[in-house]
Write an enzyme that holds these catalytic residues in place. Sequence first.
Site, mmCIF file in Angstrom:
data_model
loop_
_atom_site.group_PDB
_atom_site.id
_atom_site.type_symbol
_atom_site.label_atom_id
_atom_site.label_comp_id
_atom_site.label_asym_id
_atom_site.label_seq_id
_atom_site.Cartn_x
_atom_site.Cartn_y
_atom_site.Cartn_z
ATOM 1 N NE ARG A 1 -8.189 -1.800 -5.034
ATOM 2 C CZ ARG A 1 -9.396 -1.664 -4.474
ATOM 3 N NH1 ARG A 1 -10.144 -0.621 -4.746
ATOM 4 N NH2 ARG A 1 -9.847 -2.584 -3.637
ATOM 5 C CG ASN B 1 -3.843 11.019 0.053
ATOM 6 O OD1 ASN B 1 -3.481 10.811 -1.104
ATOM 7 N ND2 ASN B 1 -4.607 12.034 0.391
ATOM 8 N NE ARG B 2 -1.515 2.526 -0.053
ATOM 9 C CZ ARG B 2 -2.167 2.561 -1.209
ATOM 10 N NH1 ARG B 2 -3.302 3.225 -1.321
ATOM 11 N NH2 ARG B 2 -1.705 1.914 -2.252
ATOM 12 C CG LEU B 3 -4.238 9.551 5.404
ATOM 13 C CD1 LEU B 3 -4.620 11.026 5.526
ATOM 14 C CD2 LEU B 3 -3.069 9.245 6.344
#
Length: 213
Positions: free
Chosen positions: A9, A190-192
């Site tokens: 997610r 965005n996985r940042l």
Amino acid sequence: MSELSDIRREYSLGEMHSENVPDDPMELFNCWLEVVKDSEIKDPTAMSLATVDDNGQPFQRIVLLKRFGDDGFVFFTNLESRKAQHIAINSQVSLLFPWHTLEKQVAITGVAEPLSKTEVLKYFMSRPKDSQIAAWVSKQSSPISARKALETKFSEMKAKFAKGDVPLPKFWGGYIVKPTSIEFWQGGENRLHDRFIYEKSAGEQWARSRLAP
Ligand SMILES: Cc1cc2nc3c(=O)[nH]c(=O)nc-3n(C[C@H](O)[C@H](O)[C@H](O)COP(=O)(O)O)c2cc1C
């Protein structure tokens, strides 16, 4: 039913910016714990405690945080348990607060030291009587024959301590984990993700760095 590899997610609940991140990790921990306590998370004070045995084999289990402050993070347990045996061999431990439903985790490294008898006694006396009796019943981490053995011992101890206060067992106590590093993780889009680690320098001051996700 979805494949495990398809379960993922996006994280979007918050961002951490260095100008808003306090210099004192305990201030940030306190702030996050308040958010967790106000959330739907059950057992907000549950933390995973990792210890290692004499072969360097790690093991983790959940314990409950009962107090924290500038001096460290406190939990209570059986002093003859596996975790206590591990700590006697190697007092370096790690704690993890898995608050991932809030897209957060806090990971701590530190050194576990036994609590003073005064602090243990104060906490033990504050526990419900049945919990005090349960401390007498369980030889934590030892093999037992059946559940019935526990129940029988509980009834015996209940009768024994029916009148008056339950004394503190000599094999029951607690530890304070004195932190050497505390890392805060906040999921990002965005996985940042944001990661801030505080590390204690020789002068006992906290130095803070941002880590790549
Ligand atoms: C939610 C939760 C809270 C727990 N809290 C404690 C605790 O505060 N102290 C404790 O000794 N064990 C606690 N336990 C049990 C431990 O996870 C573990 O089974 C037990 O301490 C024995 O660990 P050991 O054999 O590695 O010493 C808790 C377990 C769960 C799931």
